[in-house]
Design a protein around this motif. Structure first.
Motif, PDB file in Angstrom:
ATOM      1  N   VAL A  58       0.833  -1.204   0.000  1.00  0.00           N
ATOM      2  CA  VAL A  58       0.000   0.000   0.000  1.00  0.00           C
ATOM      3  C   VAL A  58       0.865   1.251   0.000  1.00  0.00           C
ATOM      4  O   VAL A  58       2.083   1.176   0.131  1.00  0.00           O
ATOM      5  N   GLU A  59       0.226   2.393  -0.131  1.00  0.00           N
ATOM      6  CA  GLU A  59       0.959   3.648  -0.269  1.00  0.00           C
ATOM      7  C   GLU A  59       1.141   4.394   1.044  1.00  0.00           C
ATOM      8  O   GLU A  59       1.350   5.606   1.035  1.00  0.00           O
ATOM      9  N   GLN A  60       1.079   3.688   2.159  1.00  0.00           N
ATOM     10  CA  GLN A  60       1.409   4.305   3.435  1.00  0.00           C
ATOM     11  C   GLN A  60       2.297   3.359   4.226  1.00  0.00           C
ATOM     12  O   GLN A  60       2.263   2.148   4.010  1.00  0.00           O
ATOM     13  N   PRO A  61       3.109   3.900   5.135  1.00  0.00           N
ATOM     14  CA  PRO A  61       3.973   3.051   5.949  1.00  0.00           C
ATOM     15  C   PRO A  61       3.136   2.141   6.860  1.00  0.00           C
ATOM     16  O   PRO A  61       2.024   2.497   7.244  1.00  0.00           O
ATOM     17  N   LEU A  62       3.676   0.985   7.157  1.00  0.00           N
ATOM     18  CA  LEU A  62       3.043   0.061   8.096  1.00  0.00           C
ATOM     19  C   LEU A  62       3.946  -0.073   9.307  1.00  0.00           C
ATOM     20  O   LEU A  62       5.159  -0.187   9.173  1.00  0.00           O
ATOM     21  N   SER A  63       3.357  -0.051  10.480  1.00  0.00           N
ATOM     22  CA  SER A  63       4.151  -0.191  11.706  1.00  0.00           C
ATOM     23  C   SER A  63       3.555  -1.290  12.569  1.00  0.00           C
ATOM     24  O   SER A  63       2.517  -1.860  12.251  1.00  0.00           O
ATOM     25  N   GLY A  64       4.239  -1.580  13.660  1.00  0.00           N
ATOM     26  CA  GLY A  64       3.773  -2.611  14.583  1.00  0.00           C
ATOM     27  C   GLY A  64       4.032  -4.022  14.101  1.00  0.00           C
ATOM     28  O   GLY A  64       3.410  -4.967  14.576  1.00  0.00           O
ATOM     29  N   LEU A  65       4.966  -4.188  13.168  1.00  0.00           N
ATOM     30  CA  LEU A  65       5.260  -5.519  12.637  1.00  0.00           C
ATOM     31  C   LEU A  65       6.067  -6.346  13.631  1.00  0.00           C
ATOM     32  O   LEU A  65       6.974  -5.838  14.288  1.00  0.00           O
ATOM     33  N   GLU A  66       5.741  -7.619  13.724  1.00  0.00           N
ATOM     34  CA  GLU A  66       6.536  -8.608  14.457  1.00  0.00           C
ATOM     35  C   GLU A  66       6.731  -9.774  13.507  1.00  0.00           C
ATOM     36  O   GLU A  66       5.775 -10.458  13.148  1.00  0.00           O
ATOM     37  N   ILE A  67       7.959  -9.989  13.081  1.00  0.00           N
ATOM     38  CA  ILE A  67       8.289 -11.047  12.134  1.00  0.00           C
ATOM     39  C   ILE A  67       8.803 -12.233  12.940  1.00  0.00           C
ATOM     40  O   ILE A  67       9.829 -12.134  13.608  1.00  0.00           O
ATOM     41  N   THR A  68       8.082 -13.361  12.880  1.00  0.00           N
ATOM     42  CA  THR A  68       8.455 -14.531  13.674  1.00  0.00           C
ATOM     43  C   THR A  68       8.800 -15.688  12.749  1.00  0.00           C
ATOM     44  O   THR A  68       8.024 -16.022  11.854  1.00  0.00           O
ATOM     45  N   GLY A  69       9.969 -16.272  12.980  1.00  0.00           N
ATOM     46  CA  GLY A  69      10.421 -17.420  12.196  1.00  0.00           C
ATOM     47  C   GLY A  69      10.435 -18.672  13.052  1.00  0.00           C
ATOM     48  O   GLY A  69      11.010 -18.677  14.139  1.00  0.00           O
TER      49      GLY A  69
ATOM     50  N   ASN B  88      11.626   0.825  12.221  1.00  0.00           N
ATOM     51  CA  ASN B  88      10.957   1.845  11.413  1.00  0.00           C
ATOM     52  C   ASN B  88       9.793   1.301  10.602  1.00  0.00           C
ATOM     53  O   ASN B  88       9.389   1.905   9.615  1.00  0.00           O
ATOM     54  N   GLY B  89       9.249   0.161  10.973  1.00  0.00           N
ATOM     55  CA  GLY B  89       8.152  -0.413  10.204  1.00  0.00           C
ATOM     56  C   GLY B  89       8.597  -0.752   8.799  1.00  0.00           C
ATOM     57  O   GLY B  89       9.751  -1.079   8.549  1.00  0.00           O
ATOM     58  N   ILE B  90       7.657  -0.639   7.865  1.00  0.00           N
ATOM     59  CA  ILE B  90       7.957  -0.932   6.458  1.00  0.00           C
ATOM     60  C   ILE B  90       7.298   0.150   5.599  1.00  0.00           C
ATOM     61  O   ILE B  90       6.105   0.420   5.723  1.00  0.00           O
ATOM     62  N   GLN B  91       8.089   0.762   4.764  1.00  0.00           N
ATOM     63  CA  GLN B  91       7.641   1.893   3.952  1.00  0.00           C
ATOM     64  C   GLN B  91       6.884   1.413   2.699  1.00  0.00           C
ATOM     65  O   GLN B  91       7.004   0.258   2.301  1.00  0.00           O
ATOM     66  N   PRO B  92       6.105   2.289   2.068  1.00  0.00           N
ATOM     67  CA  PRO B  92       5.367   1.897   0.861  1.00  0.00           C
ATOM     68  C   PRO B  92       6.285   1.283  -0.192  1.00  0.00           C
ATOM     69  O   PRO B  92       7.337   1.833  -0.513  1.00  0.00           O
ATOM     70  N   GLY B  93       5.894   0.112  -0.691  1.00  0.00           N
ATOM     71  CA  GLY B  93       6.669  -0.575  -1.720  1.00  0.00           C
ATOM     72  C   GLY B  93       7.932  -1.255  -1.225  1.00  0.00           C
ATOM     73  O   GLY B  93       8.585  -1.975  -1.973  1.00  0.00           O
ATOM     74  N   GLN B  94       8.293  -1.050   0.033  1.00  0.00           N
ATOM     75  CA  GLN B  94       9.537  -1.627   0.565  1.00  0.00           C
ATOM     76  C   GLN B  94       9.415  -3.140   0.724  1.00  0.00           C
ATOM     77  O   GLN B  94       8.358  -3.665   1.075  1.00  0.00           O
ATOM     78  N   VAL B  95      10.510  -3.825   0.468  1.00  0.00           N
ATOM     79  CA  VAL B  95      10.613  -5.270   0.666  1.00  0.00           C
ATOM     80  C   VAL B  95      11.637  -5.504   1.762  1.00  0.00           C
ATOM     81  O   VAL B  95      12.769  -5.016   1.682  1.00  0.00           O
ATOM     82  N   LEU B  96      11.251  -6.241   2.794  1.00  0.00           N
ATOM     83  CA  LEU B  96      12.160  -6.599   3.888  1.00  0.00           C
ATOM     84  C   LEU B  96      12.393  -8.099   3.852  1.00  0.00           C
ATOM     85  O   LEU B  96      11.460  -8.874   3.631  1.00  0.00           O
TER      86      LEU B  96
END
Length: 156
Positions: free
Chosen positions: A62-73, A139-147
């Motif tokens: 989407v075209e807005q930043p997303l925050s509050g991510l928790e990436i669990t492996g 810093n969350g994930i910015q629009p179009g960003q791939v982490l």
């Protein structure tokens, strides 16, 4: 040669989730050495002693930043996390679990044990006892960003 199927984790590896603003996928690679160079091949099975690299890939759709991510492996049964193999290219808080995700702690994970003589001491829990890994991007994930988040396990 005994080979094991990485089961549900490999099902995950070929699945792409994109029902919301964040898409994700998990890729699985067999790590080997060929002519002194490390080589990674997508694989759906492994044998005891093999090293597997997991890559968790997240894309902001989407075209807005997303925050509050928790990436669990996950660290699958019959595998052991390889110390120091977790990595990413963004600033994160990195924690691990030794209780199937009920709690997460920064490394080194320590526990107090009581010896036969009644004395207590702090011991470091070995990375092979980890059951899950977690990254929280600062810093969350910015629009179009791939982490991308990577880690390795060894098949037992």
């Amino acid at each position: 040669m005994n080979r094991i199927i990485l089961g549900a984790v490999l099902f995950w590896a070929t699945t792409l989730w994109a029902d919301g603003p964040l898409s994700s996928k998990m890729e699985t690679y067999l790590v080997s050495e060929k002519n002194g160079q490390e080589e990674m091949v997508a694989s759906q099975d492994a044998s005891p002693g093999d090293v597997i690299e997991y890559r968790l890939v997240y894309t902001n759709e989407v075209e807005q930043p997303l925050s509050g991510l928790e990436i669990t492996g996950p660290i699958p049964a019959n595998t052991a996390y390889l110390k120091g193999s977790a990595s990413t290219d963004v600033s994160t808080e990195f924690t691990v679990s030794i209780d199937d995700g009920s709690s997460f702690e920064a490394e080194p994970v320590t526990r107090t044990i009581t010896g036969p003589d009644g004395q207590t001491q702090n011991v470091i829990v070995p990375p092979s006892d980890y059951t899950q890994l977690r990254w929280v991007p600062e810093n969350g994930i910015q629009p179009g960003q791939v982490l991308e988040y990577r880690y390795r396990v060894k098949v037992q």
